[in-house]
Each structure stands twice: as structure tokens, then as C-alpha cells.
Design a protein around this motif. Structure first.
Motif, PDB file in Angstrom:
ATOM      1  N   SER A 183       0.848  -1.192   0.000  1.00 33.40           N
ATOM      2  CA  SER A 183       0.000   0.000   0.000  1.00 33.40           C
ATOM      3  C   SER A 183       0.882   1.239   0.000  1.00 33.40           C
ATOM      4  CB  SER A 183      -0.887   0.010   1.237  1.00 33.40           C
ATOM      5  OG  SER A 183      -0.140   0.444   2.347  1.00 33.40           O
ATOM      6  N   GLU A 184       0.257   2.368  -0.337  1.00 30.29           N
ATOM      7  CA  GLU A 184       0.983   3.639  -0.372  1.00 30.29           C
ATOM      8  C   GLU A 184       1.574   3.973   0.987  1.00 30.29           C
ATOM      9  OE1 GLU A 184      -1.813   3.770  -3.704  1.00 30.29           O
ATOM     10  OE2 GLU A 184      -1.768   2.939  -1.715  1.00 30.29           O
ATOM     11  N   ALA A 214     -13.154  -3.363  -7.420  1.00 32.14           N
ATOM     12  CA  ALA A 214     -13.721  -2.360  -8.333  1.00 32.14           C
ATOM     13  C   ALA A 214     -13.598  -0.968  -7.732  1.00 32.14           C
ATOM     14  CB  ALA A 214     -15.191  -2.686  -8.602  1.00 32.14           C
ATOM     15  N   ALA A 215     -13.908  -0.865  -6.443  1.00 29.41           N
ATOM     16  CA  ALA A 215     -13.814   0.439  -5.773  1.00 29.41           C
ATOM     17  C   ALA A 215     -12.372   0.922  -5.797  1.00 29.41           C
ATOM     18  CB  ALA A 215     -14.319   0.337  -4.344  1.00 29.41           C
ATOM     19  N   ARG A 216     -11.479  -0.023  -5.595  1.00 25.96           N
ATOM     20  CA  ARG A 216     -10.064   0.344  -5.568  1.00 25.96           C
ATOM     21  C   ARG A 216      -9.598   0.856  -6.931  1.00 25.96           C
ATOM     22  NH1 ARG A 216      -4.972  -3.013  -3.184  1.00 25.96           N
ATOM     23  NH2 ARG A 216      -3.358  -1.814  -4.253  1.00 25.96           N
ATOM     24  N   GLN A 217     -10.059   0.193  -7.961  1.00 26.96           N
ATOM     25  CA  GLN A 217      -9.636   0.600  -9.295  1.00 26.96           C
ATOM     26  C   GLN A 217     -10.111   2.018  -9.612  1.00 26.96           C
ATOM     27  OE1 GLN A 217     -10.800  -2.079 -12.443  1.00 26.96           O
ATOM     28  NE2 GLN A 217      -9.834  -0.761 -13.978  1.00 26.96           N
ATOM     29  N   GLU A 268      -8.140   4.538  -7.588  1.00 24.74           N
ATOM     30  CA  GLU A 268      -6.761   4.751  -8.045  1.00 24.74           C
ATOM     31  C   GLU A 268      -6.701   5.529  -9.362  1.00 24.74           C
ATOM     32  OE1 GLU A 268      -4.792   0.952  -7.801  1.00 24.74           O
ATOM     33  OE2 GLU A 268      -4.475   1.202  -5.642  1.00 24.74           O
ATOM     34  N   GLU A 269      -7.704   5.310 -10.217  1.00 22.90           N
ATOM     35  CA  GLU A 269      -7.742   6.106 -11.455  1.00 22.90           C
ATOM     36  C   GLU A 269      -7.904   7.588 -11.131  1.00 22.90           C
ATOM     37  OE1 GLU A 269      -9.787   2.584 -14.099  1.00 22.90           O
ATOM     38  OE2 GLU A 269     -10.882   4.494 -13.889  1.00 22.90           O
ATOM     39  N   ARG A 270      -8.789   7.858 -10.169  1.00 22.96           N
ATOM     40  CA  ARG A 270      -9.027   9.251  -9.787  1.00 22.96           C
ATOM     41  C   ARG A 270      -7.780   9.849  -9.136  1.00 22.96           C
ATOM     42  NH1 ARG A 270     -15.222   8.538  -7.413  1.00 22.96           N
ATOM     43  NH2 ARG A 270     -16.183   8.257  -9.465  1.00 22.96           N
ATOM     44  N   ARG A 271      -7.168   9.059  -8.292  1.00 18.19           N
ATOM     45  CA  ARG A 271      -5.957   9.536  -7.628  1.00 18.19           C
ATOM     46  C   ARG A 271      -4.870   9.863  -8.661  1.00 18.19           C
ATOM     47  NH1 ARG A 271      -2.421   5.229  -4.815  1.00 18.19           N
ATOM     48  NH2 ARG A 271      -2.292   4.857  -7.046  1.00 18.19           N
ATOM     49  N   ASP A 272      -4.767   9.017  -9.677  1.00 20.38           N
ATOM     50  CA  ASP A 272      -3.749   9.264 -10.692  1.00 20.38           C
ATOM     51  C   ASP A 272      -4.033  10.532 -11.499  1.00 20.38           C
ATOM     52  OD1 ASP A 272      -2.338   7.137  -9.819  1.00 20.38           O
ATOM     53  OD2 ASP A 272      -3.008   5.748 -11.382  1.00 20.38           O
ATOM     54  N   ALA A 273      -5.328  10.822 -11.686  1.00 18.35           N
ATOM     55  CA  ALA A 273      -5.675  12.070 -12.393  1.00 18.35           C
ATOM     56  C   ALA A 273      -5.195  13.271 -11.579  1.00 18.35           C
ATOM     57  CB  ALA A 273      -7.186  12.138 -12.628  1.00 18.35           C
ATOM     58  N   THR A 313      -5.106  22.381  -1.996  1.00 16.36           N
ATOM     59  CA  THR A 313      -6.234  21.906  -2.797  1.00 16.36           C
ATOM     60  C   THR A 313      -5.920  20.551  -3.434  1.00 16.36           C
ATOM     61  OG1 THR A 313      -6.635  24.228  -3.254  1.00 16.36           O
ATOM     62  CG2 THR A 313      -7.947  22.651  -4.492  1.00 16.36           C
ATOM     63  N   LEU A 314      -4.805  20.481  -4.166  1.00 13.98           N
ATOM     64  CA  LEU A 314      -4.471  19.217  -4.834  1.00 13.98           C
ATOM     65  C   LEU A 314      -4.119  18.131  -3.815  1.00 13.98           C
ATOM     66  CD1 LEU A 314      -2.532  20.648  -7.902  1.00 13.98           C
ATOM     67  CD2 LEU A 314      -4.767  19.507  -7.932  1.00 13.98           C
ATOM     68  N   LYS A 315      -3.534  18.506  -2.691  1.00 14.12           N
ATOM     69  CA  LYS A 315      -3.220  17.528  -1.649  1.00 14.12           C
ATOM     70  C   LYS A 315      -4.494  16.907  -1.073  1.00 14.12           C
ATOM     71  CE  LYS A 315      -0.071  18.528   1.493  1.00 14.12           C
ATOM     72  NZ  LYS A 315       0.269  19.660   2.379  1.00 14.12           N
ATOM     73  N   TYR A 316      -5.500  17.723  -0.790  1.00 11.94           N
ATOM     74  CA  TYR A 316      -6.748  17.172  -0.245  1.00 11.94           C
ATOM     75  C   TYR A 316      -7.413  16.242  -1.259  1.00 11.94           C
ATOM     76  CZ  TYR A 316      -6.654  20.224   3.874  1.00 11.94           C
ATOM     77  OH  TYR A 316      -6.322  20.845   5.048  1.00 11.94           O
ATOM     78  N   PHE A 317      -7.441  16.660  -2.530  1.00  6.05           N
ATOM     79  CA  PHE A 317      -8.004  15.767  -3.555  1.00  6.05           C
ATOM     80  C   PHE A 317      -7.246  14.442  -3.558  1.00  6.05           C
ATOM     81  CE2 PHE A 317      -9.770  19.621  -5.891  1.00  6.05           C
ATOM     82  CZ  PHE A 317     -11.089  19.195  -5.859  1.00  6.05           C
ATOM     83  N   TYR A 318      -5.939  14.527  -3.519  1.00  3.93           N
ATOM     84  CA  TYR A 318      -5.113  13.315  -3.573  1.00  3.93           C
ATOM     85  C   TYR A 318      -5.383  12.411  -2.366  1.00  3.93           C
ATOM     86  CZ  TYR A 318      -0.978  10.372  -4.212  1.00  3.93           C
ATOM     87  OH  TYR A 318      -0.138   9.313  -4.393  1.00  3.93           O
TER      88      TYR A 318
END
Ligand SMILES: *[C@@H]1O[C@H](CO)[C@@H](O)[C@H](O)[C@H]1NC(C)=O
Length: 603
Positions: free
Chosen positions: A47-48, A112-115, A118-123, A570-575
Motif C-alpha cells: 500500500s501507499e 472495483a472500488a479500488r480501481q 486509483e484512477e481518480r488519484r492518478d488524475a 487543494t491538490l493535496k486534499y483531492f489526492y
């Protein structure tokens, strides 16, 4: 007797360094055990969070550097007004149980939730990388990037605000090479030179000192603590005043001479009120109580005044540090000028493990009064159950008048209520936090671009009565507002300031709600907000502030500016919302008002 003084200080530093070293050994061992345990217990990819622990032990930095001492030794100034009494010491936490748990107990995630997550996190990661690369290319070591003209600008004394503010974000995102390169640049910052003759104590404290200490807490790089102490000593010099209350602006030349600073007669309450967390953490990190001592007198002043104001529990927007008066004035808000004063009451309570009873009283007092006077249910077309934080003016006769105006800055308060709700075991306040956060999410959703304006007005329903949509009333109320525009969505009577300047407060509260309740509603809200904000602020180089979010043009009008809080907050909270919930757990860290996480000491 300077030599003795020096000797003592060196001893203190040595002791704190030894303690830090021991602490680090324990950490290394703990991280090792954790890693082994992890690979024994699971066979998926790590995990991260484990990766984060591994970063901690992964050898020397990839960018070598030499530490350049600042040209002024701020720790060595002879003050005209030294502390008069014995220094206050950090309080010892009572009991050994610690504070109640803050975060939701998250269960196992479906694949599925994880995928999706992770896609959103990568964006979010990709956008952050773009913005950082542009800063590096066009504005390296300057305070802010000008994303349209591809240039940089000074803003806060010229000490590379965006660079320092972004350090912990780079670390959390695993951008290790970028982090090391930035740390090498930090090693050369000269806090003995300022591009402006006045140093703003509030911004310097939250962005620079907060950024350095958080990056130190995460990475353990000694140079960051070294620079934090240099800067902390400069901020400490801001208390070199006749009554030992802090100035709002540090006159750089006078501070250097130690001759004494003149404390202002009138400042916004957030300015003295937002030094507490950082200076307390600096005392914790160094073992030197002087920083905590300085700020504890300010806490005391607010504590003594809390019930003496026109709205007991809350403080007027302006206070006087020269007269030591935090009670005179009739304007009350949780928005700009006051915001982080309140935010820091429960956060100080957390950082001190509940050991300072005045902070518990300040927290409860402000929350009760805010619920009674400032929060209102706005009248909206589908009768959504939301809360908005407004402003109150108390008139000559002592009558409070609600002004149903709010601003993006006030959106932090949902998160603060949820955090304090957990710390004080009040699920009712967690729920109030949820309704406040939904109020800001609602504002984002309502406008054509999916972004909330900087400042707006709505229509309050009467307290304790049903709150039903009444279109005629909206038409009547909007007619009273010269700022009303026909294209505004139903329920809004103004968008007084239609900009979105990359601010974090709404997503900040969504982050707290997600971590505290674990309700998927918040991840979904965050994704909608991210898509809207990423699209609306997009430039070739990264992101820029938007001048008007109320009209959905194909290309929104942009301002040539990227504030340092875009990457820092802002970007940190999204991440973090799209990361595993134990990355920067709220049970381990408390985040300052610039989203810099400080380790909470464990009793
Ligand atoms: C202010 O009032 C609250 C609520 O009545 C109380 O708990 C608190 O101790 C008071 N603060 C002071 C300084 O007296």
C-alpha cells in the motif's frame, strides 16, 4: 550572561537532537517490522502507506546539497523585551488513554472500488505534476507561478513560497526526486534577506514554517528542521514588543536590531490566533519551550475574553493586540479575517493531546455560538437539508443581525466541526459538519461551471421552522440586491465576488467528512469537484485562478496567477481523498491551516 545562555541553548538543541535520533531509531525498527508483517500477511502489492514508510529509510537524497546558514542568526538577537516571567512549559497530557478516535474504521475495499479510486488519484497526481513542472521551469525559487505569462512573482518575502509550501505534497505523492531537488533549494534559502521591508507574520508562519516542519515530520531530513528553527526564531522575534503580544507585520530591520517592535492597534483576529499550532509544534520538535511560551499568552487572552464579546463564544473580526482587547467590535464571521482563529482551537486541543483545558473551552464556546448565531438553512429549490455559515452584525442596542452572505473561505468549518465532534465525542456536531459541508458542495454544483464563487448571498429560512422553497420570496429578495444578475441559479441573490482562485476550503471539509464518516457520498462529491475545477482552471502550464465561475463559457476568463496553496492544499486534499485512508491519518497527524500535517505526539 550570553555565554551561559548559549551553552544552555546548545545543550537543549543537543538533547532534542538526541531524542530525535532515538525516536528515529524506533521508527526505523517499527517501519521494518511493519514491512515484514505486511509481506507475511498479504501478497498484494504494497500500500501507499507502507511505501511512505519505506521512503523514510531509503538512503541519501538524490540531490546532494550544502546547508547555507542564513545571513542573520535570528536565534542570537538581544531582545529589548525578553519574556518577563518563567517560561510556560508544554503541558503534560493527563491520563494515558489519549483522545478519542477521529477516523472512521474503514473495512476492506472491493477491487472495483479500488480501481476507480486509483484512477481518480492518478488524475490528481498527473495534474499536480504538470503544475509542479511548470513552477520548476518558469518560476523556480520564486514565490508563485504566473501560469499564463509563464513567469514567476515574489509575494511573501521571496523565500520560494510555492517551493516550501509544496514539499510535503511532493513527498506524499511519492515524487521523491522532485522532493529532493526542492530540499536542496531549501538548504540555500537566506532568511536573513527579505524582498519586502515588512514580513507578514501570518503567511510566513502558515506557509513557510508550517511547510518546513511538516516536510521534516514526514521525511526526517535534518536540513528542514534547521531551516524551520531559523525561521521560527525570526517569527519569535515578532513577540519582541512591550507587552509581548505578537505584531502583524515584522519590520525586518528593527527585528534584526532587537530594539523592540511596535504592536499594531487593530489586526484581524486570525493573525495572532493562527500562530499557536506552528509555534507549539516547534517547541515540541526542538524541546525549547520559548515558542510555546510566547503563544500561550495569546491563548490566555482569547480565553479570558471569550464570554465578554457582543456574541459570547465568538470574537469580533478585529482585535487589538496593543490594548490586549479581543472583545470590542460588532462584526462576526467565520470567513476571511477570522477563519483559522477558530480552526486552531480544536487543532491545538489535538496537538496538545487534550492537556490544555482552555482550548477545550474555547472550542466548545465557539461551536455553540456559531450554531446559534452564524449558521442558517438557506431556502433552495429542492429543500436540501444544508447549512451555510453567514455573518452577524451586532447593532448599538446589542441585537444580532444575520447577514446571509458567505464566502469560500468559510467552507473550512464543516471539517472543523466534524473533527471537533470526534475529539469531543459529539456525533451531533459531526452531523452539523456534514450539513455545512453539503452546503458548500451544493454551491459548487449549482453554478454553471461546477465551481463555487468566492463570495455570495442566499436567503435564510427562519430558525426551527420548515424550510420550503418559495420562488416569490426569492424574486423579492433578489430585487433588494444591486449585485443580482439574471443568470444566477435559483436560490442565490448575489455572486458578489464571482472568482474561484484555486482555494481549498470546500474540498478540505469534504476530506474531513470522508475520513471521519467513511461515507462514499464524499468521494463522489470530491470527484465531481475535481473534474469541474481541473477543467475550469486549465492552462497549457497547469492551473490558473478563474475570474468568473457563474457563466460556462468554452474558455473561462482566467487570472494570471497560481497561489502556492493550490499544490500545498487543494491538490493535496483531492489526492488524500483518493488515497488509502491511513495515509496521513487524522489519528496520527493534525493539519495546519495550509494543510501541512504535524505529527501528534502520543502520550
Ligand atoms: C465561558 O462560558 C462557558 C459556557 O458557559 C464556560 O464553560 C467557560 O468556562 C467560560 N469561560 C470563562 C473564561 O469564564
Amino acid at each position: 550572561m550570553p555565554p551561559l545562555h548559549h551553552h544552555l541553548r546548545r545543550q537543549l538543541r543537543l538533547r532534542s537532537r538526541l531524542a530525535a535520533l532515538r525516536f528515529k531509531n524506533v521508527l526505523v525498527a517499527a517501519a521494518f517490522c511493519l514491512t515484514v508483517f505486511y509481506f507475511l500477511s498479504r501478497s498484494e502489492s504494497p500500500s501507499e502507506v507502507v511505501l511512505l514508510e519505506r521512503h523514510m529509510n531509503s538512503g541519501p537524497p538524490s540531490h546532494p546539497f550544502t546547508v547555507v546558514k542564513s545571513s542573520v542568526d535570528w536565534g542570537d538577537i538581544e531582545y529589548r523585551h525578553p519574556p518577563r516571567e518563567q517560561l510556560a512549559q508544554l503541558p503534560k497530557p493527563a491520563g494515558k488513554g489519549g483522545l478519542p478516535r477521529v477516523q472512521h474504521r474503514f473495512g476492506k475495499e472491493s477491487s472495483a472500488a479500488r480501481q476507480t479510486r486509483e484512477e481518480r488519484r492518478d488524475a490528481v497526481l498527473q495534474l499536480t505534476r504538470r503544475c509542479w513542472d511548470s513552477y520548476r521551469k518558469y518560476a523556480w525559487k520564486q514565490d508563485a507561478l504566473l501560469p499564463l505569462s509563464k513567469d514567476g512573482r515574489g509575494q511573501f518575502s521571496g523565500w520560494a513560497a510555492t517551493l516550501v509550501d509544496s514539499l510535503d505534497t511532493l513527498w506524499m505523492m511519492g515524487l521523491r526526486d522532485q522532493f529532493d531537488e526542492a530540499v536542496a533549494a531549501v538548504a540555500e534559502i537566506d532568511f536573513g534577506l527579505s524582498s519586502a521591508p515588512q514580513v507578514n507574520i501570518f503567511e510566513t508562519n502558515i506557509r513557510y514554517l508550517g511547510g518546513l516542519m511538516a516536510a521534516y515530520d514526514l521525511s526526517g531530513r535534518e536540513v528542514l528542521l534547521h531551516k524551520a528553527i531559523e525561521l521560527g526564531d525570526l517569527i519569535y522575534g515578532g513577540f519582541n514588543t512591550e507587552n509581548r503580544m505578537p505584531v502583524d507585520n515584522i519590520n525586518f530591520q528593527a527585528a534584526m536590531e532587537g530594539s523592540g517592535l511596535l504592536v499594531e492597534g487593530n489586526v484581524v483576529s486570525a493573525s495572532p490566533g493562527t500562530l499557536t499550532l506552528e509555534l507549539t509544534r516547534l517547541s515540541q520538535l526542538t524541546g525549547d519551550p520559548k515558542y510555546y511560551d510566547a503563544i500561550t499568552r495569546v491563548v490566555e487572552l482569547f480565553y479570558r475574553g471569550q464570554n465578554q464579546t457582543a456574541l459570547p463564544g465568538l470574537f469580533p473580526m478585529f482585535v487589538s493586540m496593543s490594548r490586549e482587547d479581543v472583545t470590542t467590535g460588532g462584526t462576526f464571521t467565520l470567513g476571511g479575517c477570522a477563519d483559522s482563529l477558530y480552526e486552531y482551537f480544536p487543532k491545538m486541543h489535538a496537538l496538545l493531546s487534550g492537556a490544555h483545558p482552555q482550548l477545550a473551552a474555547l472550542t466548545r464556546g465557539f461551536m455553540d455560538a456559531a450554531k446559534r448565531y452564524l449558521f442558517f438553512r438557506p431556502m433552495v429549490p429542492h429543500n436540501d437539508d444544508i447549512l451555510i455559515s453567514g455573518n452577524v452584525n451586532v447593532d448599538q442596542a446589542g441585537v444580532p443581525n444575520l447577514d446571509p452572505e458567505t464566502e469560500h473561505l468559510a467552507c473550512f468549518v464543516g471539517g472543523t466541526f466534524a473533527l471537533a465532534g470526534r475529539l469531543f465525542q459529539s456525533e451531533e456536531d459531526v452531523e452539523v459538519g456534514a450539513r455545512l459541508t453539503r452546503g458548500c458542495v451544493y454551491a459548487y454544483k449549482s453554478f454553471a461551471t461546477g465551481m463555487m464563487p468566492e463570495r455570495l448571498n442566499m436567503i435564510p429560512c427562519e430558525r426551527d421552522k420548515p424550510c420550503m422553497w418559495d420562488e416569490e420570496r426569492w424574486v423579492e429578495e433578489r430585487a433588494k440586491r444591486p449585485e443580482y444578475k439574471p443568470h444566477l441559479p435559483k436560490g442565490f441573490t448575489t455572486a458578489k465576488d464571482p472568482r474561484y482562485i484555486l482555494r481549498p476550503e470546500a474540498i478540505e471539509s469534504v476530506f474531513y467528512m470522508w475520513r471521519i464518516t467513511g461515507d462514499a457520498e464524499w468521494q463522489e462529491a470530491a470527484w465531481d469537484m475535481f473534474q469541474a475545477v481541473a477543467k475550469g482552471t486549465a492552462t497549457e502550464t497547469g492551473s490558473a485562478a478563474v475570474l468568473d465561475v457563474t457563466v460556462a463559457l468554452p474558455q473561462l476568463p482566467l487570472d494570471d496567477y497560481m497561489e502556492s496553496f493550490w499544490i500545498a492544499e487543494t491538490l493535496k486534499y483531492f489526492y488524500l481523498i483518493f488515497s488509502p485512508p491511513d495515509l496521513i491519518s487524522l489519528d496520527k497527524y493534525v493539519l495546519n491551516t495550509e494543510a501541512h500535517p504535524f505529527l501528534r505526539p502520543h502520550p
